[in-house]
Scaffold this motif. Structure first.
Motif, PDB file in Angstrom:
ATOM      1  N   PHE A 150       0.921  -1.282  -0.163  1.00 35.37           N
ATOM      2  CA  PHE A 150      -0.554   0.342  -0.456  1.00 35.37           C
ATOM      3  C   PHE A 150       0.668   1.485   0.334  1.00 35.37           C
ATOM      4  O   PHE A 150       1.976   1.504   1.018  1.00 35.37           O
ATOM      5  CB  PHE A 150      -1.156  -0.049   1.370  1.00 35.37           C
ATOM      6  CG  PHE A 150      -2.033  -1.064   1.370  1.00 35.37           C
ATOM      7  CD1 PHE A 150      -2.414  -1.294  -0.146  1.00 35.37           C
ATOM      8  CD2 PHE A 150      -1.940  -1.560   2.353  1.00 35.37           C
ATOM      9  CE1 PHE A 150      -3.257  -2.619   0.089  1.00 35.37           C
ATOM     10  CE2 PHE A 150      -3.601  -2.680   2.550  1.00 35.37           C
ATOM     11  CZ  PHE A 150      -4.352  -2.750   1.506  1.00 35.37           C
ATOM     12  N   THR A 151       0.527   2.231  -0.585  1.00 35.30           N
ATOM     13  CA  THR A 151       0.923   3.844  -0.583  1.00 35.30           C
ATOM     14  C   THR A 151       0.656   4.462   0.818  1.00 35.30           C
ATOM     15  O   THR A 151      -0.317   4.129   1.287  1.00 35.30           O
ATOM     16  CB  THR A 151       0.817   4.357  -1.756  1.00 35.30           C
ATOM     17  OG1 THR A 151      -0.780   4.606  -1.916  1.00 35.30           O
ATOM     18  CG2 THR A 151       1.195   3.814  -3.345  1.00 35.30           C
ATOM     19  N   SER A 152       1.244   5.632   0.815  1.00 39.46           N
ATOM     20  CA  SER A 152       0.850   6.434   2.131  1.00 39.46           C
ATOM     21  C   SER A 152      -0.893   6.610   2.368  1.00 39.46           C
ATOM     22  O   SER A 152      -1.097   7.039   2.857  1.00 39.46           O
ATOM     23  CB  SER A 152       1.182   7.785   2.346  1.00 39.46           C
ATOM     24  OG  SER A 152       0.787   8.044   1.397  1.00 39.46           O
ATOM     25  N   THR A 153      -1.709   6.842   1.234  1.00 36.36           N
ATOM     26  CA  THR A 153      -3.365   6.914   1.066  1.00 36.36           C
ATOM     27  C   THR A 153      -3.637   5.443   1.101  1.00 36.36           C
ATOM     28  O   THR A 153      -4.552   5.847   0.547  1.00 36.36           O
ATOM     29  CB  THR A 153      -3.553   7.553  -0.773  1.00 36.36           C
ATOM     30  OG1 THR A 153      -2.992   7.028  -1.528  1.00 36.36           O
ATOM     31  CG2 THR A 153      -2.485   9.063  -0.785  1.00 36.36           C
ATOM     32  N   ARG A 154      -3.081   4.319   0.828  1.00 39.38           N
ATOM     33  CA  ARG A 154      -4.080   3.268   0.830  1.00 39.38           C
ATOM     34  C   ARG A 154      -4.654   2.154  -0.561  1.00 39.38           C
ATOM     35  O   ARG A 154      -4.925   1.829  -0.404  1.00 39.38           O
ATOM     36  CB  ARG A 154      -4.795   3.088   1.749  1.00 39.38           C
ATOM     37  CG  ARG A 154      -4.758   3.291   3.728  1.00 39.38           C
ATOM     38  CD  ARG A 154      -4.595   1.940   4.338  1.00 39.38           C
ATOM     39  NE  ARG A 154      -3.702   2.199   5.762  1.00 39.38           N
ATOM     40  CZ  ARG A 154      -4.641   1.637   6.583  1.00 39.38           C
ATOM     41  NH1 ARG A 154      -6.259   1.219   6.329  1.00 39.38           N
ATOM     42  NH2 ARG A 154      -4.412   2.084   7.594  1.00 39.38           N
TER      43      ARG A 154
END
Length: 468
Positions: free
Chosen positions: A15-19
Motif C-alpha cells: 500500500f502507498t501512504s493513501t492506502r
C-alpha cells in the motif's frame, strides 16, 4: 536465483501512504504471473481484510495474522487459533491494567475501538501531527480522548467463543516485553508504534510462507519478500531475497538483501525489475484506474506489439472497421434475443437497418457543433455506448465483472505457446491455438456465473419473503 514466489507486506509496502496499490505494482503483479511466478501477501492483517485483494490483485495465497491464518482463493491451508484459557487470561489482564485489546477473528477484528481507530486514515493523520517522543501523560491523554469516542467493547468474553487467531494490544515498544512476561505461550510482533500483535509461539510470517511453499512446491530460498516494519524482520532475513522498502525502519534496512525506493515511488516495481523478474520502464505506458480497461490494453499490447499512449482520433476508414466490430456484436445480441427464431431475427435486423438510417438522418439534420473536434465527438459517442452497455446489464440484473474476466481470459488464451499471437495469412484474423476451445472458450464459464447469480438472487428473494 530461481525465484518461484514473491510475498508482500501490506501497510507501508504494497500500500502507498493513501492506502492504494500503485499502478506500477498492479502491472508488476500481472507480469509476475505471466512469468510463472506466484504472488502472495504476508501480513498482520486478517483474512477478512485481505480477501477483497485476492481477486482484484490476482493473489495466489495469503499469509495473514502473522502466519496464524493462511488461505488461497479456494481453500484454507492452515489456521492456528489461540487457546481459550490464554484468551481469558488476556481479557482479565486487559481489564485489570486498563489495556485496550482487539481480537483478530476470521471475519474481522473485534474489541477495542482505540485499536480500530488507530488503523484508520484519520488516526494516521493525527499520528503524523504528534511528536515522535510523547510523554506518558500525553499518550494517556490521547488514549482517553479516543476512548470516549471509540470505547472498549465490553463483550470480549463472548467473542472468544469463536476462534481467535491474533490479539492486538495497545502498548508501546518499551512496555511490550514486560506485558509478554504474563503470557509465556505467546510472542509479540510489532508493525506500528501504538500496538503489539500477540500470536502463538512458533508462528510467524516466515513460518507461514514455509507452509505455503510445501503446498505449492517451493522452498524459502526461492522466495522474494518485501517489507518495511519490524514484524517483517524474520521474513526478510529468512527468505532467499529480502527487499526493504525505502521507507522501512532502520532494523529492516539492516537485514534486507536489497533496499529499494519507497512505497510511494514505485519501489516494488523497481526492485522486481532490478532482479530481472519483470521488465519495468518507468512511466512508459499509462495505467488507468479502470482495471477492465487495463486488461483490454494488455490484450492489445500483446496482439499489436504496442499500445497507444498519446490521445488520437480514429480516421474514417479505421472508425468504420471499429464500428463493424460493434455492429457484429449487436447483431449477435439480437439473434440471442430472438432465441434463434429466424423470422423474429430477420425482423429485428430490419429494424436495426431502419434505426441506423433514422440516426444518420437525425445527425445530418443537426447543425455541426461549433468548436467540437473529432476526438471529442468520438470519445463522447464511445462513452455513451459504454454507458448504454452497462445500462443493459443493469436492466438485466447482471453483474458483468466475473463475466468480463472470463471473456478476457478467453481472449488472452489466443496467445500461442511461443508467447506470440498468430494471424491467418489471408484474412489476418487472430488464430486460436488447438487447445483454445477446451481450455479457454468462455461460454461455459459465463453460463456457470449466470447460474450462480440467479441462485444468489433467488436466495435473497426467498429470505425477503420469509421476513414478511
Amino acid at each position: 536465483m530461481n525465484i518461484k514466489a514473491v510475498f508482500f507486506d501490506l501497510d507501508g509496502t504494497l500500500f502507498t501512504s493513501t492506502r492504494n496499490v500503485a499502478a506500477t505494482t498492479r502491472r508488476a503483479m500481472t507480469e509476475l504471473h505471466k512469468n510463472k511466478v506466484l504472488v502472495g501477501v504476508a501480513t498482520g492483517r486478517g483474512p477478512a481484510f485481505v480477501l477483497p485483494l485476492m481477486e482484484t490483485l490476482g493473489l495466489d495465497f495469503a499469509v495473514t495474522y502473522n502466519g496464524q491464518y493462511i488461505f488461497t482463493p479456494d481453500a484454507i491451508l492452515s489456521t492456528s487459533p489461540i487457546d481459550k484459557k490464554t484468551l481469558r487470561d488476556i481479557i482479565d489482564f486487559s481489564r485489570k491494567h486498563g489495556r485496550d485489546v482487539s481480537l483478530g477473528m476470521a471475519d474481522g477484528v473485534h474489541g477495542s475501538g482505540l485499536v480500530k481507530f488507530g488503523e484508520t486514515r484519520t488516526a494516521q493523520v493525527i499520528a503524523g501531527l504528534l511528536p515522535q517522543k510523547m510523554s506518558g501523560l500525553t499518550k494517556s491523554g490521547f488514549q482517553n480522548v479516543v476512548r470516549k469516542i471509540k470505547p472498549q467493547s465490553k463483550n470480549l468474553a463472548d467473542n472468544i467463543r469463536q476462534p481467535v487467531y491474533q490479539v492486538i494490544m495497545v502498548a508501546t515498544s518499551d512496555e511490550t516485553d514486560k506485558i509478554m512476561g504474563h503470557f509465556p505461550e505467546l510472542q509479540a510482533t510489532r508493525s506500528n508504534a501504538y500496538s503489539a500483535d500477540l500470536i502463538s509461539k512458533g508462528n510467524s510470517k516466515l513460518v507461514g510462507i514455509e507452509k505455503v511453499g510445501k503446498k505449492f512446491g517451493f522452498d524459502l530460498s526461492q522466495v522474494m519478500a518485501f517489507g518495511d516494519s519490524d514484524n517483517d524482520l524474520e521474513m526478510l532475513a529468512g527468505v532467499g531475497l529480502g527487499v526493504g522498502m525505502g521507507n522501512a525502519t532502520a532494523a529492516v534496512k539492516k537485514v534486507a538483501t536489497y533496499i529499494t525506493d519507497n512505497n510511494n515511488s514505485d519501489g516494488i516495481a523497481k526492485a522486481l525489475s532490478h532482479f530481472g523478474l519483470i521488465n519495468f520502464k518507468h512511466a512508459e505506458s499509462f495505467i488507468s484506474k479502470d482495471d477492465q480497461f487495463n486488461k483490454v490494453k494488455e490484450f492489445h499490447r500483446v496482439m499489436d506489439g504496442k499500445t497507444q499512449e498519446m490521445p488520437r482520433v480514429f480516421l474514417p476508414e479505421e472508425a468504420g472497421h471499429r464500428a463493424d466490430f460493434k455492429v457484429e456484436e449487436i447483431v449477435e445480441f439480437l439473434f440471442a434475443a430472438s432465441n434463434a427464431n429466424v423470422p423474429v431475427f430477420d425482423e429485428l435486423t430490419q429494424n436495426l437497418h431502419a434505426a441506423i438510417d433514422k440516426a444518420a438522418a437525425k445527425i445530418k439534420a443537426q447543425p455541426i457543433p461549433e468548436g467540437e473536434n473529432a476526438l471529442t465527438g468520438e470519445v463522447d459517442a464511445l462513452l455513451d455506448l459504454l454507458y448504454f452497455t452497462y445500462g443493459s446489464f443493469v436492466l438485466m440484473g447482471i453483474d458483468p465483472h466475473a463475466i468480463f474476466n472470463a471473456v478476457h481470459s478467453a481472449n488472452m488464451g489466443k496467445i500461442f505457446p511461443d508467447g506470440q499471437p498468430h494471424f491467418d495469412p489471408e484474412t489476418h484474423k487472430i488464430m486460436k491455438p488447438d487447445n483454445w476451445a477446451t481450455d479457454f472458450a468462455p461460454e461455459a464459464k459465463i453460463e456457470a456465473e449466470l447460474e450462480r447469480q440467479i441462485r444468489v438472487a433467488m436466495s435473497k428473494l426467498s429470505k425477503t419473503k420469509d421476513e414478511k
